[in-house]
Design an enzyme around this catalytic site. Structure first.
Site, PDB file in Angstrom:
ATOM      1  N   LEU A  79       7.793  -0.154  -7.575  1.00 30.25           N
ATOM      2  CA  LEU A  79       9.106  -0.474  -7.725  1.00 30.25           C
ATOM      3  C   LEU A  79       9.122  -1.611  -7.675  1.00 30.25           C
ATOM      4  O   LEU A  79      10.443  -2.217  -7.998  1.00 30.25           O
ATOM      5  CB  LEU A  79       9.519   0.444  -6.329  1.00 30.25           C
ATOM      6  N   ALA A 116       7.644  14.272  -7.185  1.00 27.73           N
ATOM      7  CA  ALA A 116       7.914  14.761  -8.183  1.00 27.73           C
ATOM      8  C   ALA A 116       6.915  14.077  -9.733  1.00 27.73           C
ATOM      9  O   ALA A 116       7.179  13.325  -9.159  1.00 27.73           O
ATOM     10  CB  ALA A 116       8.722  16.116  -8.840  1.00 27.73           C
ATOM     11  N   VAL A 155       2.392  -9.332   3.544  1.00 25.64           N
ATOM     12  CA  VAL A 155       2.305 -11.639   2.886  1.00 25.64           C
ATOM     13  C   VAL A 155       4.322 -12.017   2.983  1.00 25.64           C
ATOM     14  O   VAL A 155       4.860 -11.307   3.123  1.00 25.64           O
ATOM     15  CB  VAL A 155       2.545 -10.978   1.416  1.00 25.64           C
ATOM     16  N   LYS A 173       5.006  22.363 -10.605  1.00 26.76           N
ATOM     17  CA  LYS A 173       6.345  22.077 -11.286  1.00 26.76           C
ATOM     18  C   LYS A 173       5.974  22.378 -12.676  1.00 26.76           C
ATOM     19  O   LYS A 173       5.383  21.735 -13.536  1.00 26.76           O
ATOM     20  CB  LYS A 173       6.944  20.452 -11.277  1.00 26.76           C
ATOM     21  N   PRO A 189      12.044  22.071 -19.800  1.00 27.33           N
ATOM     22  CA  PRO A 189      11.056  22.385 -19.963  1.00 27.33           C
ATOM     23  C   PRO A 189       9.934  21.978 -20.149  1.00 27.33           C
ATOM     24  O   PRO A 189      10.071  21.369 -21.606  1.00 27.33           O
ATOM     25  CB  PRO A 189      10.791  24.210 -20.264  1.00 27.33           C
ATOM     26  N   VAL A 209       9.882  11.992   0.550  1.00 27.37           N
ATOM     27  CA  VAL A 209      10.962  12.229   0.715  1.00 27.37           C
ATOM     28  C   VAL A 209      10.784  14.314   0.169  1.00 27.37           C
ATOM     29  O   VAL A 209      11.444  14.634   0.291  1.00 27.37           O
ATOM     30  CB  VAL A 209      12.300  11.726  -0.030  1.00 27.37           C
ATOM     31  N   ILE A 262       7.267   5.769   0.327  1.00 26.28           N
ATOM     32  CA  ILE A 262       8.534   7.149   0.292  1.00 26.28           C
ATOM     33  C   ILE A 262       8.926   7.967   0.967  1.00 26.28           C
ATOM     34  O   ILE A 262       8.751   8.419   2.075  1.00 26.28           O
ATOM     35  CB  ILE A 262       9.332   6.218  -0.873  1.00 26.28           C
ATOM     36  N   GLY A 316       9.305   8.332 -11.489  1.00 24.04           N
ATOM     37  CA  GLY A 316       9.167   6.861 -10.885  1.00 24.04           C
ATOM     38  C   GLY A 316       7.121   5.881 -11.221  1.00 24.04           C
ATOM     39  O   GLY A 316       6.489   5.637 -11.218  1.00 24.04           O
ATOM     40  N   GLY A 363       1.086  -1.201   0.277  1.00 24.37           N
ATOM     41  CA  GLY A 363      -0.273  -0.055  -0.170  1.00 24.37           C
ATOM     42  C   GLY A 363       1.230   0.970  -0.326  1.00 24.37           C
ATOM     43  O   GLY A 363       0.298   2.128   0.730  1.00 24.37           O
TER      44      GLY A 363
HETATM   45  C1  LIG Z   1      15.202   8.675  -3.296  1.00 20.00           C
HETATM   46  C2  LIG Z   1      14.052   8.085  -4.592  1.00 20.00           C
HETATM   47  C3  LIG Z   1      13.283   9.512  -4.755  1.00 20.00           C
HETATM   48  C4  LIG Z   1      12.509   9.203  -5.676  1.00 20.00           C
HETATM   49  N1  LIG Z   1      11.411  10.769  -5.780  1.00 20.00           N
HETATM   50  C5  LIG Z   1      11.110  10.088  -6.554  1.00 20.00           C
HETATM   51  C6  LIG Z   1      10.440  11.834  -8.002  1.00 20.00           C
HETATM   52  O1  LIG Z   1      10.544  12.482  -7.695  1.00 20.00           O
HETATM   53  N2  LIG Z   1       9.560  10.978  -8.647  1.00 20.00           N
HETATM   54  C7  LIG Z   1       8.681   9.636  -8.646  1.00 20.00           C
HETATM   55  O2  LIG Z   1       7.785   9.629  -9.589  1.00 20.00           O
HETATM   56  N3  LIG Z   1       8.946   8.850  -8.042  1.00 20.00           N
HETATM   57  C8  LIG Z   1      10.493   9.695  -7.034  1.00 20.00           C
HETATM   58  N4  LIG Z   1      10.809   7.737  -6.496  1.00 20.00           N
HETATM   59  C9  LIG Z   1       9.878   6.188  -6.317  1.00 20.00           C
HETATM   60  C10 LIG Z   1       8.569   6.474  -5.997  1.00 20.00           C
HETATM   61  O3  LIG Z   1       8.770   6.766  -4.769  1.00 20.00           O
HETATM   62  C11 LIG Z   1       8.137   5.436  -5.988  1.00 20.00           C
HETATM   63  O4  LIG Z   1       8.227   5.410  -7.475  1.00 20.00           O
HETATM   64  C12 LIG Z   1       6.404   5.074  -5.550  1.00 20.00           C
HETATM   65  O5  LIG Z   1       7.120   5.933  -4.347  1.00 20.00           O
HETATM   66  C13 LIG Z   1       5.807   4.282  -5.487  1.00 20.00           C
HETATM   67  O6  LIG Z   1       6.556   3.261  -5.157  1.00 20.00           O
HETATM   68  P1  LIG Z   1       5.612   1.694  -4.771  1.00 20.00           P
HETATM   69  O7  LIG Z   1       4.362   1.895  -3.884  1.00 20.00           O
HETATM   70  O8  LIG Z   1       6.346   0.737  -5.954  1.00 20.00           O
HETATM   71  O9  LIG Z   1       6.554   1.123  -3.890  1.00 20.00           O
HETATM   72  P2  LIG Z   1       6.754   1.300  -2.029  1.00 20.00           P
HETATM   73  O10 LIG Z   1       6.329   3.564  -1.823  1.00 20.00           O
HETATM   74  O11 LIG Z   1       8.191   1.500  -1.778  1.00 20.00           O
HETATM   75  O12 LIG Z   1       6.311   0.805  -1.465  1.00 20.00           O
HETATM   76  C14 LIG Z   1       5.666  -0.511  -1.548  1.00 20.00           C
HETATM   77  C15 LIG Z   1       4.409  -0.746  -0.503  1.00 20.00           C
HETATM   78  O13 LIG Z   1       4.814  -2.273  -0.100  1.00 20.00           O
HETATM   79  C16 LIG Z   1       4.582  -2.554   1.061  1.00 20.00           C
HETATM   80  N5  LIG Z   1       4.614  -4.054   1.305  1.00 20.00           N
HETATM   81  C17 LIG Z   1       6.305  -4.579   1.343  1.00 20.00           C
HETATM   82  N6  LIG Z   1       6.601  -5.531   1.578  1.00 20.00           N
HETATM   83  C18 LIG Z   1       5.122  -6.008   1.485  1.00 20.00           C
HETATM   84  C19 LIG Z   1       4.831  -6.961   2.091  1.00 20.00           C
HETATM   85  N7  LIG Z   1       5.640  -8.043   2.535  1.00 20.00           N
HETATM   86  N8  LIG Z   1       3.379  -7.590   2.163  1.00 20.00           N
HETATM   87  C20 LIG Z   1       3.214  -6.598   2.343  1.00 20.00           C
HETATM   88  N9  LIG Z   1       3.345  -5.101   1.575  1.00 20.00           N
HETATM   89  C21 LIG Z   1       3.858  -4.923   2.036  1.00 20.00           C
HETATM   90  C22 LIG Z   1       5.413  -1.688   2.421  1.00 20.00           C
HETATM   91  O14 LIG Z   1       5.383  -1.365   3.382  1.00 20.00           O
HETATM   92  C23 LIG Z   1       5.476  -0.311   0.893  1.00 20.00           C
HETATM   93  O15 LIG Z   1       3.698   0.417   1.844  1.00 20.00           O
HETATM   94  C24 LIG Z   1      11.783   8.361  -5.393  1.00 20.00           C
HETATM   95  C25 LIG Z   1      12.525   7.076  -5.153  1.00 20.00           C
HETATM   96  C26 LIG Z   1      13.054   6.534  -4.605  1.00 20.00           C
HETATM   97  C27 LIG Z   1      14.010   5.868  -3.829  1.00 20.00           C
END
Ligand SMILES: Cc1cc2nc3c(=O)[nH]c(=O)nc-3n(C[C@H](O)[C@H](O)[C@H](O)COP(=O)(O)OP(=O)(O)OC[C@H]3O[C@@H](n4cnc5c(N)ncnc54)[C@H](O)[C@@H]3O)c2cc1C
Length: 511
Positions: free
Chosen positions: A340, A55, A191, A83, A101, A52, A50, A352, A17
């Protein structure tokens, strides 16, 4: 081997989530409102993703439309600002800025980008202004203007060519509320295992607390853990470490002070680059770096100095390890990986969340009805691989074009392996300014032209079509674009004025 998604794909289980998990749930529940499908999100307690200071690219405006969401509400919930592009400082060489831009640069001429005409004009007369100077978003960024006035049309709003800075954790929370309103079910927990059928499909997942959750289609949104795609199904991960050297980040936030620019700043440092992301009440700062060239402690120290923080300021750094690359498959058996868990590359072009959005949209278009899903799966995998690889190439170009020699990192990053596609693309561009067969949509040829010209890489000649165009006509088109931009700029409000209006409404509502 062929695989069937269950006879009818009724039970959709989303693991994770974060932003991707809740975006998947919100978009699916919006599109499938009246259907029989049930959607369940499994998320462990704790922070959502994440957060942080992130954008977006311009596709987020479209996302809000698809969700039927209000831009102002999203901005209030997510501390968002506008932005209009990215300013790259010291990337080419120290003291030099170049820009990316958003949107069309100036105008399209006979359906073509302005670039070949600008190039012909500058080759002929040598007097044109830089290519970026014809972009309204570039002019608005420099003037600190918003993309539109409060709920009003503008040239930038009409073409939806603006984006946002926001807190991604808050964005996940906002998307969650929307999904829950649409009837999505939430299970708290993580999980532990996946239960595989003889066919290799996932039948169910088991949580650490013991609960078993069955499904027909599983969406892996578990972030870098990739618990289903990588761990349960054993799909190989392709590392991109030979293309992109940065594999770590350190981030922190400080309370907002001073102006709130309508653009992201990316500042090249000794072993990577620092982001400056202005939120409504914070400034998000971070350093993306290569652990081959700098230690965590030295990176944090360099970032502190860059941000001019005094040693006693007490900021807590957050260190993140980045799994850079992608899964070989995006959809395998009855599991689709989004976000991710599917792949990641450094956030230099904020790709991302866009890549998650593209993955969800394509899944909705190719949603399996229960019959044999092989052709849909093949199409999905080919398309997503192409999009991810192209975004990787675009990000890598920033390093390739740099002329910095002041640290081992910059030399290695410039000389790193590049893909055959990127080689072909650069060769074609160098010859005649053409960019062929771009697929990723996030980064159009205009984005490439900004990046290439901003790094002083110009083709040998302009294409015949533009070279033979009436020079006076081209000259007068360039002049009229500038005049139109000047007028449009006068009509746009200051970014901070619009933010005050948006975020003051929130305070008024809360009180
Ligand atoms: C340093 C950094 C800067 C970034 N800046 C940008 C940006 O400026 N713009 C942009 O578009 N993207 C950016 N990203 C990428 C962006 O953060 C991700 O694309 C976005 O948050 C989507 O992440 P996600 O939901 O796929 O993964 P996450 O945000 O990591 O969420 C994964 C979720 O899965 C859950 N999980 C993990 N294991 C289990 C399990 N076993 N069972 C159930 N749940 C589980 C975790 O608790 C978490 O809630 C950045 C990433 C990083 C590392």
């Amino acid at each position: 081997m062929s695989s069937k998604v269950a006879e009818s794909t009724k039970r959709i289980v989303i693991v994770g989530g974060g932003t991707s998990g809740w975006m998947t749930a919100a978009l699916m529940s919006q599109v499938m409102r009246s259907s029989e499908q049930s959607i369940t999100v499994i998320e462990p307690p704790g922070p959502r993703g994440i957060g942080v200071g992130e954008a977006s690219v311009i596709s987020m405006v479209q996302l809000l439309k698809q969700l039927g969401a209000d831009e102002v509400e999203m901005m209030q919930r997510c501390e968002a600002t506008y932005k209009l592009g990215i300013r790259f400082c010291d990337w080419y060489e120290k003291g030099h800025d170049n820009w990316h831009p958003f949107g069309v640069c100036g105008a399209r001429i006979d359906g073509r980008d302005l670039f070949p005409f600008w190039l012909a004009d500058s080759k002929r007369f040598g007097t044109s202004e830089p290519y970026e100077a014809y972009s309204l978003q570039w002019a608005a960024s420099n003037a600190g203007k918003a993309p539109h006035a409060f709920h009003c049309p503008s040239p930038i709003a009409q073409t939806q060519s603006y984006a946002f800075h926001f807190n991604a954790e808050a964005l996940a929370g906002w998307l969650r509320d929307m999904a829950l309103r649409n009837g999505v079910k939430e299970i708290a927990g993580a999980v532990q295992n996946a239960e595989l059928a003889e066919s290799g499909d996932v039948n169910a997942v088991t949580l650490f607390a013991g609960e078993r959750v069955e499904g027909d289609l599983f969406v892996d949104c578990s972030g870098f853990q990739s618990v289903l795609m990588n761990k349960a199904l054993g799909d190989p991960f392709e590392s991109w470490n030979s293309y992109l050297l940065c594999d770590r980040a350190v981030a922190f936030k400080i309370p907002a002070e001073g102006s709130v620019p309508p653009y992201t700043k990316s500042h090249a440092l000794s072993a990577g680059w620092a982001w400056h992301i202005p939120l409504a009440s914070h400034l998000g700062l971070g350093y993306v770096y290569s652990s081959q060239f700098i230690s965590d402690e030295a990176a944090w120290e360099e970032l502190r100095q860059h941000a001019q923080l005094n040693p006693g300021a007490g900021q807590e750094p957050r260190f993140l390890k980045m799994r850079v690359g992608r899964q070989q498959s995006f959809w395998k058996r009855n599991v689709v990986a989004i976000g991710l868990s599917a792949g990641f590359l450094e956030p230099l072009e904020s790709s991302g969340i866009h890549l998650s959005q593209v993955g969800i949209e394509l899944l909705l278009k190719s949603f399996p009805s229960g019959r044999n899903a092989d052709s849909l799966r093949d199409h999905y995998n080919q398309r997503m691989a192409l999009i991810y690889d192209e975004v990787r190439d675009f990000v890598q170009m920033h390093y390739r074009l740099s002329r910095r020699t002041d640290s081992a990192f910059w030399i290695a990053a410039r000389e790193a392996e590049i893909s055959g596609d990127l080689k072909r693309r650069l060769n074609l561009y160098d010859e005649v300014g053409m960019l062929d067969n771009l697929q990723a949509e996030a980064f159009t040829e205009t984005s490439y032209f900004h990046l290439l010209t901003g790094n002083k890489r110009l083709p040998r000649r302009a294409p015949a079509l533009a070279a033979s165009a009436d020079p006076h006509m081209v000259h007068s088109i360039l002049a009229s674009i500038k005049a139109q931009n000047d007028q449009a700029l006068r009509d746009l409000p200051p970014h901070e004025e619009l933010l005050r209006r948006i975020h003051r409404i929130q305070l008024a509502r809360a009180s």
